[in-house]
Design a protein around this motif. Structure first.
Motif, mmCIF file in Angstrom:
data_model
loop_
_atom_site.group_PDB
_atom_site.id
_atom_site.type_symbol
_atom_site.label_atom_id
_atom_site.label_comp_id
_atom_site.label_asym_id
_atom_site.label_seq_id
_atom_site.Cartn_x
_atom_site.Cartn_y
_atom_site.Cartn_z
ATOM 1 N N ASP A 97 0.829 -1.213 0.000
ATOM 2 C CA ASP A 97 0.000 0.000 0.000
ATOM 3 C C ASP A 97 0.862 1.261 0.000
ATOM 4 O OD1 ASP A 97 -2.406 -1.373 -0.069
ATOM 5 O OD2 ASP A 97 -2.668 -1.339 2.111
ATOM 6 N N GLU A 98 1.944 1.268 0.757
ATOM 7 C CA GLU A 98 2.831 2.441 0.778
ATOM 8 C C GLU A 98 3.512 2.630 -0.576
ATOM 9 O OE1 GLU A 98 4.227 2.697 5.436
ATOM 10 O OE2 GLU A 98 5.021 1.054 4.192
ATOM 11 N N LEU A 99 3.888 1.531 -1.215
ATOM 12 C CA LEU A 99 4.523 1.610 -2.536
ATOM 13 C C LEU A 99 3.555 2.123 -3.600
ATOM 14 C CD1 LEU A 99 6.520 -1.723 -2.356
ATOM 15 C CD2 LEU A 99 7.512 0.580 -2.429
ATOM 16 N N ALA A 100 2.262 2.006 -3.338
ATOM 17 C CA ALA A 100 1.244 2.435 -4.297
ATOM 18 C C ALA A 100 0.750 3.864 -4.060
ATOM 19 C CB ALA A 100 0.066 1.468 -4.256
ATOM 20 N N VAL A 101 1.235 4.523 -3.016
ATOM 21 C CA VAL A 101 0.786 5.894 -2.716
ATOM 22 C C VAL A 101 1.118 6.815 -3.881
ATOM 23 C CG1 VAL A 101 1.245 7.913 -1.255
ATOM 24 C CG2 VAL A 101 0.909 5.665 -0.216
ATOM 25 N N ARG A 102 0.118 7.657 -4.211
ATOM 26 C CA ARG A 102 0.303 8.687 -5.245
ATOM 27 C C ARG A 102 0.014 10.021 -4.562
ATOM 28 N NH1 ARG A 102 -3.106 6.537 -10.258
ATOM 29 N NH2 ARG A 102 -1.786 7.959 -11.439
ATOM 30 N N VAL A 103 0.939 10.959 -4.647
ATOM 31 C CA VAL A 103 0.790 12.219 -3.910
ATOM 32 C C VAL A 103 -0.322 13.096 -4.462
ATOM 33 C CG1 VAL A 103 3.148 12.178 -3.025
ATOM 34 C CG2 VAL A 103 2.656 13.370 -5.174
ATOM 35 N N ASP A 104 -0.785 12.828 -5.664
ATOM 36 C CA ASP A 104 -2.025 13.388 -6.198
ATOM 37 C C ASP A 104 -2.581 12.359 -7.176
ATOM 38 O OD1 ASP A 104 -1.333 13.940 -8.988
ATOM 39 O OD2 ASP A 104 -0.380 15.790 -8.373
ATOM 40 N N PRO A 105 -3.810 12.524 -7.626
ATOM 41 C CA PRO A 105 -4.431 11.466 -8.439
ATOM 42 C C PRO A 105 -3.694 11.101 -9.732
ATOM 43 C CG PRO A 105 -6.089 12.991 -7.637
ATOM 44 C CD PRO A 105 -4.755 13.586 -7.277
ATOM 45 N N ASP A 106 -2.874 11.985 -10.247
ATOM 46 C CA ASP A 106 -2.152 11.686 -11.485
ATOM 47 C C ASP A 106 -0.657 11.465 -11.292
ATOM 48 O OD1 ASP A 106 -4.422 11.803 -13.163
ATOM 49 O OD2 ASP A 106 -4.318 13.991 -13.189
ATOM 50 N N ALA A 107 -0.201 11.431 -10.060
ATOM 51 C CA ALA A 107 1.232 11.275 -9.789
ATOM 52 C C ALA A 107 1.650 9.812 -9.913
ATOM 53 C CB ALA A 107 1.558 11.791 -8.388
ATOM 54 N N ASN A 108 2.937 9.609 -10.096
ATOM 55 C CA ASN A 108 3.504 8.265 -10.153
ATOM 56 C C ASN A 108 3.772 7.756 -8.748
ATOM 57 O OD1 ASN A 108 3.585 8.403 -12.983
ATOM 58 N ND2 ASN A 108 5.599 9.359 -12.954
ATOM 59 N N SER A 109 3.500 6.475 -8.536
ATOM 60 C CA SER A 109 3.800 5.836 -7.252
ATOM 61 C C SER A 109 5.226 5.284 -7.286
ATOM 62 C CB SER A 109 2.824 4.684 -7.002
ATOM 63 O OG SER A 109 3.043 3.651 -7.955
ATOM 64 N N ILE A 110 5.728 4.922 -6.126
ATOM 65 C CA ILE A 110 7.038 4.275 -6.050
ATOM 66 C C ILE A 110 6.998 2.973 -6.851
ATOM 67 C CG2 ILE A 110 8.720 3.153 -4.525
ATOM 68 C CD1 ILE A 110 7.739 5.135 -2.311
ATOM 69 N N ALA A 111 5.931 2.199 -6.702
ATOM 70 C CA ALA A 111 5.822 0.927 -7.414
ATOM 71 C C ALA A 111 5.907 1.148 -8.923
ATOM 72 C CB ALA A 111 4.521 0.216 -7.059
ATOM 73 N N TRP A 112 5.154 2.121 -9.441
ATOM 74 C CA TRP A 112 5.195 2.370 -10.876
ATOM 75 C C TRP A 112 6.575 2.849 -11.306
ATOM 76 C CZ3 TRP A 112 6.393 6.201 -14.290
ATOM 77 C CH2 TRP A 112 6.076 5.947 -15.631
ATOM 78 N N LEU A 113 7.175 3.778 -10.559
ATOM 79 C CA LEU A 113 8.483 4.322 -10.926
ATOM 80 C C LEU A 113 9.542 3.224 -10.999
ATOM 81 C CD1 LEU A 113 8.296 7.534 -8.753
ATOM 82 C CD2 LEU A 113 8.616 7.520 -11.249
ATOM 83 N N VAL A 114 9.566 2.353 -10.007
ATOM 84 C CA VAL A 114 10.574 1.290 -9.979
ATOM 85 C C VAL A 114 10.282 0.243 -11.053
ATOM 86 C CG1 VAL A 114 11.564 -0.582 -8.580
ATOM 87 C CG2 VAL A 114 11.250 1.722 -7.605
ATOM 88 N N TRP A 115 9.017 -0.115 -11.221
ATOM 89 C CA TRP A 115 8.666 -1.043 -12.294
ATOM 90 C C TRP A 115 9.069 -0.459 -13.648
ATOM 91 C CZ3 TRP A 115 5.046 -0.046 -16.211
ATOM 92 C CH2 TRP A 115 4.822 -1.114 -17.078
ATOM 93 N N VAL A 129 9.084 10.420 -3.193
ATOM 94 C CA VAL A 129 7.780 9.948 -2.786
ATOM 95 C C VAL A 129 7.890 9.179 -1.476
ATOM 96 C CG1 VAL A 129 5.796 8.498 -3.408
ATOM 97 C CG2 VAL A 129 6.880 9.930 -5.140
ATOM 98 N N ARG A 130 8.946 8.394 -1.319
ATOM 99 C CA ARG A 130 9.132 7.660 -0.057
ATOM 100 C C ARG A 130 9.198 8.644 1.120
ATOM 101 N NH1 ARG A 130 11.892 2.480 1.817
ATOM 102 N NH2 ARG A 130 11.888 2.801 4.058
ATOM 103 N N GLY A 131 9.909 9.734 0.952
ATOM 104 C CA GLY A 131 9.990 10.738 2.013
ATOM 105 C C GLY A 131 8.618 11.267 2.395
ATOM 106 N N ILE A 132 7.779 11.486 1.414
ATOM 107 C CA ILE A 132 6.418 11.954 1.682
ATOM 108 C C ILE A 132 5.620 10.877 2.416
ATOM 109 C CG2 ILE A 132 4.229 12.622 0.596
ATOM 110 C CD1 ILE A 132 5.965 13.999 -1.596
#
Length: 168
Positions: A28-46, A161-164
């Motif tokens: 769930d933390e890896l899937a956090v998006r700081v706004d509805p259109d932002a990239n998550s950690i999971a997406w960025l790393v994938w 994003v992890r920092g946030i």
């Protein structure tokens, strides 16, 4: 320092940044998006892993680990198996959910393959043309710098994003 050593150092730093951004976070933390259109950690790393896997495989005329080692099946993503994340819309970005172990497993496998390929390079190899679709044609050296730049940028975004996430 030889060119291959320089490239290996750069790739190694990306691996460190990816691990620092991912380790210890829940799905769930890896899937956090700081706004509805932002990239998550999971997406960025994938995405950065898919780009490295795709581009390095193409440059060295080998198959992508995404396909040969079953990573596509393990991720169960709802889009084409050849997708790398390039040009994806917000809904597709949000569909990338994965546990840390899966993200890091795929990244580390691609990293090991990249290190194997880079370790055998000579300076002359870097001038080999690997993509004629561009003007001027893309050399191996330019392609590798492109991968390193893209991956480094996305690893930095994942760290941000992890920092946030950690402060929330």
């Amino acid at each position: 320092m030889k060119s291959a050593e320089l490239l290996l150092d750069a790739i190694g730093r990306i691996q460190e940044a990816v691990h620092e951004a991912v380790e210890g976070l829940s799905e769930d933390e890896l899937a956090v998006r700081v706004d509805p259109d932002a990239n998550s950690i999971a997406w960025l790393v994938w995405h950065l892993t898919r780009i490295q896997d795709d581009h390095v495989a193409d440059a060295f005329d080998t198959e992508q680990l995404w396909h040969t080692d079953g990573w596509a099946d393990r991720f169960h993503l709802p889009f084409a198996k050849d997708a790398t994340g390039f040009g994806q819309n917000s809904k597709q970005v949000g569909a990338v959910r994965a546990p840390a172990e899966l993200l890091l497993g795929y990244y580390d496998a691609v990293h090991a393959r990249t290190v194997e390929r880079l370790g055998a390079l000579t300076n002359a190899d870097l001038d080999r043309v690997v993509d004629t679709r561009w003007d001027p044609p893309v050399t191996l050296g330019v392609r590798l710098v492109s991968v390193i730049t893209d991956d480094n940028q996305h690893a930095g975004q994942a760290a941000y994003v992890r920092g946030i996430v950690e402060r929330s």
